[in-house]
Write a protein that holds these residues in place. Structure first.
Motif, PDB file in Angstrom:
ATOM      1  N   SER A 193      -4.096   6.446  -2.655  1.00  0.00           N
ATOM      2  CA  SER A 193      -2.733   6.932  -2.886  1.00  0.00           C
ATOM      3  C   SER A 193      -2.716   8.408  -3.278  1.00  0.00           C
ATOM      4  O   SER A 193      -1.704   9.076  -3.087  1.00  0.00           O
ATOM      5  N   LYS A 194      -3.819   8.915  -3.788  1.00  0.00           N
ATOM      6  CA  LYS A 194      -3.868  10.327  -4.188  1.00  0.00           C
ATOM      7  C   LYS A 194      -4.400  11.203  -3.049  1.00  0.00           C
ATOM      8  O   LYS A 194      -5.231  12.084  -3.247  1.00  0.00           O
ATOM      9  N   ARG A 195      -3.881  10.917  -1.874  1.00  0.00           N
ATOM     10  CA  ARG A 195      -4.150  11.700  -0.668  1.00  0.00           C
ATOM     11  C   ARG A 195      -2.830  11.805   0.090  1.00  0.00           C
ATOM     12  O   ARG A 195      -1.931  10.991  -0.123  1.00  0.00           O
ATOM     13  N   LEU A 196      -2.717  12.785   0.972  1.00  0.00           N
ATOM     14  CA  LEU A 196      -1.569  12.786   1.860  1.00  0.00           C
ATOM     15  C   LEU A 196      -1.652  11.508   2.679  1.00  0.00           C
ATOM     16  O   LEU A 196      -2.708  11.180   3.220  1.00  0.00           O
ATOM     17  N   GLN A 197      -0.545  10.780   2.769  1.00  0.00           N
ATOM     18  CA  GLN A 197      -0.612   9.435   3.313  1.00  0.00           C
ATOM     19  C   GLN A 197       0.627   9.068   4.088  1.00  0.00           C
ATOM     20  O   GLN A 197       1.684   9.687   3.936  1.00  0.00           O
ATOM     21  N   ILE A 198       0.494   8.024   4.866  1.00  0.00           N
ATOM     22  CA  ILE A 198       1.616   7.192   5.254  1.00  0.00           C
ATOM     23  C   ILE A 198       1.252   5.800   4.763  1.00  0.00           C
ATOM     24  O   ILE A 198       0.074   5.435   4.693  1.00  0.00           O
ATOM     25  N   GLN A 199       2.258   5.055   4.387  1.00  0.00           N
ATOM     26  CA  GLN A 199       2.024   3.752   3.762  1.00  0.00           C
ATOM     27  C   GLN A 199       1.212   2.825   4.651  1.00  0.00           C
ATOM     28  O   GLN A 199       0.334   2.098   4.171  1.00  0.00           O
ATOM     29  N   GLU A 200       1.489   2.848   5.940  1.00  0.00           N
ATOM     30  CA  GLU A 200       0.790   1.957   6.856  1.00  0.00           C
ATOM     31  C   GLU A 200      -0.720   2.201   6.821  1.00  0.00           C
ATOM     32  O   GLU A 200      -1.515   1.254   6.803  1.00  0.00           O
ATOM     33  N   ASN A 201      -1.125   3.466   6.813  1.00  0.00           N
ATOM     34  CA  ASN A 201      -2.559   3.792   6.766  1.00  0.00           C
ATOM     35  C   ASN A 201      -3.175   3.425   5.425  1.00  0.00           C
ATOM     36  O   ASN A 201      -4.288   2.913   5.368  1.00  0.00           O
ATOM     37  N   MET A 202      -2.467   3.694   4.341  1.00  0.00           N
ATOM     38  CA  MET A 202      -3.005   3.383   3.017  1.00  0.00           C
ATOM     39  C   MET A 202      -3.286   1.885   2.898  1.00  0.00           C
ATOM     40  O   MET A 202      -4.341   1.477   2.394  1.00  0.00           O
ATOM     41  N   THR A 203      -2.384   1.060   3.387  1.00  0.00           N
ATOM     42  CA  THR A 203      -2.546  -0.395   3.341  1.00  0.00           C
ATOM     43  C   THR A 203      -3.820  -0.801   4.080  1.00  0.00           C
ATOM     44  O   THR A 203      -4.641  -1.578   3.566  1.00  0.00           O
ATOM     45  N   THR A 204      -3.994  -0.256   5.265  1.00  0.00           N
ATOM     46  CA  THR A 204      -5.161  -0.570   6.085  1.00  0.00           C
ATOM     47  C   THR A 204      -6.447  -0.051   5.458  1.00  0.00           C
ATOM     48  O   THR A 204      -7.481  -0.734   5.484  1.00  0.00           O
ATOM     49  N   GLN A 205      -6.413   1.142   4.886  1.00  0.00           N
ATOM     50  CA  GLN A 205      -7.604   1.735   4.274  1.00  0.00           C
ATOM     51  C   GLN A 205      -8.113   0.885   3.111  1.00  0.00           C
ATOM     52  O   GLN A 205      -9.326   0.703   2.947  1.00  0.00           O
ATOM     53  N   ILE A 206      -7.208   0.373   2.304  1.00  0.00           N
ATOM     54  CA  ILE A 206      -7.609  -0.472   1.174  1.00  0.00           C
ATOM     55  C   ILE A 206      -8.290  -1.741   1.692  1.00  0.00           C
ATOM     56  O   ILE A 206      -9.385  -2.107   1.241  1.00  0.00           O
ATOM     57  N   ALA A 207      -7.665  -2.406   2.662  1.00  0.00           N
ATOM     58  CA  ALA A 207      -8.238  -3.646   3.203  1.00  0.00           C
ATOM     59  C   ALA A 207      -9.578  -3.386   3.883  1.00  0.00           C
ATOM     60  O   ALA A 207     -10.552  -4.141   3.684  1.00  0.00           O
ATOM     61  N   LYS A 208      -9.659  -2.331   4.664  1.00  0.00           N
ATOM     62  CA  LYS A 208     -10.888  -2.015   5.391  1.00  0.00           C
ATOM     63  C   LYS A 208     -12.046  -1.740   4.427  1.00  0.00           C
ATOM     64  O   LYS A 208     -13.164  -2.240   4.621  1.00  0.00           O
ATOM     65  N   THR A 209     -11.793  -0.992   3.376  1.00  0.00           N
ATOM     66  CA  THR A 209     -12.847  -0.676   2.404  1.00  0.00           C
ATOM     67  C   THR A 209     -13.328  -1.935   1.698  1.00  0.00           C
ATOM     68  O   THR A 209     -14.533  -2.134   1.518  1.00  0.00           O
ATOM     69  N   LEU A 210     -12.409  -2.792   1.305  1.00  0.00           N
ATOM     70  CA  LEU A 210     -12.805  -4.045   0.654  1.00  0.00           C
ATOM     71  C   LEU A 210     -13.663  -4.896   1.585  1.00  0.00           C
ATOM     72  O   LEU A 210     -14.672  -5.463   1.167  1.00  0.00           O
ATOM     73  N   MET A 211     -13.278  -4.976   2.854  1.00  0.00           N
ATOM     74  CA  MET A 211     -14.056  -5.763   3.817  1.00  0.00           C
ATOM     75  C   MET A 211     -15.455  -5.174   4.007  1.00  0.00           C
ATOM     76  O   MET A 211     -16.442  -5.909   4.026  1.00  0.00           O
ATOM     77  N   GLU A 212     -15.536  -3.861   4.126  1.00  0.00           N
ATOM     78  CA  GLU A 212     -16.828  -3.215   4.383  1.00  0.00           C
ATOM     79  C   GLU A 212     -17.773  -3.304   3.196  1.00  0.00           C
ATOM     80  O   GLU A 212     -18.967  -3.510   3.367  1.00  0.00           O
ATOM     81  N   VAL A 213     -17.248  -3.140   1.988  1.00  0.00           N
ATOM     82  CA  VAL A 213     -18.126  -3.068   0.819  1.00  0.00           C
ATOM     83  C   VAL A 213     -18.424  -4.443   0.233  1.00  0.00           C
ATOM     84  O   VAL A 213     -19.571  -4.736  -0.098  1.00  0.00           O
ATOM     85  N   LEU A 214     -17.423  -5.292   0.109  1.00  0.00           N
ATOM     86  CA  LEU A 214     -17.632  -6.598  -0.524  1.00  0.00           C
ATOM     87  C   LEU A 214     -18.031  -7.677   0.480  1.00  0.00           C
ATOM     88  O   LEU A 214     -18.561  -8.710   0.090  1.00  0.00           O
ATOM     89  N   ASN A 215     -17.730  -7.458   1.739  1.00  0.00           N
ATOM     90  CA  ASN A 215     -18.001  -8.446   2.775  1.00  0.00           C
ATOM     91  C   ASN A 215     -17.467  -9.834   2.379  1.00  0.00           C
ATOM     92  O   ASN A 215     -18.175 -10.833   2.450  1.00  0.00           O
ATOM     93  N   PRO A 216     -16.186  -9.897   1.977  1.00  0.00           N
ATOM     94  CA  PRO A 216     -15.617 -11.181   1.576  1.00  0.00           C
ATOM     95  C   PRO A 216     -15.268 -12.028   2.791  1.00  0.00           C
ATOM     96  O   PRO A 216     -15.342 -11.569   3.935  1.00  0.00           O
TER      97      PRO A 216
END
Length: 183
Positions: A110-133
């Motif tokens: 959120s502390k970057r220039l953003q659009i909401q759609e990308n921020m939502t995807t970035q959070i999910a993508k990072t969680l998937m990549e790092v935690l591998n849930p």
């Protein structure tokens, strides 16, 4: 570099018709520069490192939900704020992460220039990549000052975005359980 940025802000004040040397504005370019450092501090953090400390103990295949994490961000199209709340759900495989890490993950994007759609995807993508849930779901609800202050001037519109990964995508019951938790 900072002097150049302050000078640019001074020129913007003059462009809109202000006297950048008047008492109330004399320090505004410096304050803006300092404010931008804080507002856009997400660029100085690697999102994957935020999730670097994980725990195997206590990890199960039960859903973990963090609801209503407040955030503020800046629209990359108009440099106006948007703000709201993020809810995150994931089903661990072998790793869980502390809840403060989930909050910090929201903050870094959120502390970057953003659009909401990308921020939502970035959070999910990072969680998937790092935690591998087994799956992740992120829902963001926000109000956008760019829509409220200019253009259509809509005061009550709320944009809702979601990112659905893994079991949340393939199993409607899992998705519905998460939605039930955040309603």
């Amino acid at each position: 570099m900072e002097e150049k940025i302050e000078q640019n802000f001074k020129e913007i004040l003059e462009f809109i018709g202000e006297d950048s040397s008047r008492e109330g504005l004399a320090q505004t370019p410096k304050r803006l520069m300092e404010s931008f450092k804080e507002i856009f501090s997400g660029y100085s953090v690697n999102p994957s490192e935020i999730l670097g400390t994980t725990f195997n103990e206590g990890a199960s295949d039960e859903m973990v939900v963090l609801k209503d994490v407040e955030f503020y961000s800046m629209c990359e199209h108009h440099l106006l704020p948007f703000y709201g709340k993020v809810s995150i759900g994931y089903i661990p495989d072998k790793k869980i992460v502390g809840i403060s890490a989930l909050v910090r993950l929201v903050e870094v994007f959120s502390k970057r220039l953003q659009i909401q759609e990308n921020m939502t995807t970035q959070i999910a993508k990072t969680l998937m990549e790092v935690l591998n849930p087994k799956g992740v779901m992120v829902v963001v609800e926000a109000q956008h000052l760019c829509m409220m202050m200019r253009g259509v001037k809509q005061q009550k519109g709320t944009l809702i975005t979601s990112a659905v990964r893994g079991i949340f995508k393939s199993d409607p019951r899992t998705r519905e359980e998460f939605m039930g938790h955040i309603r």
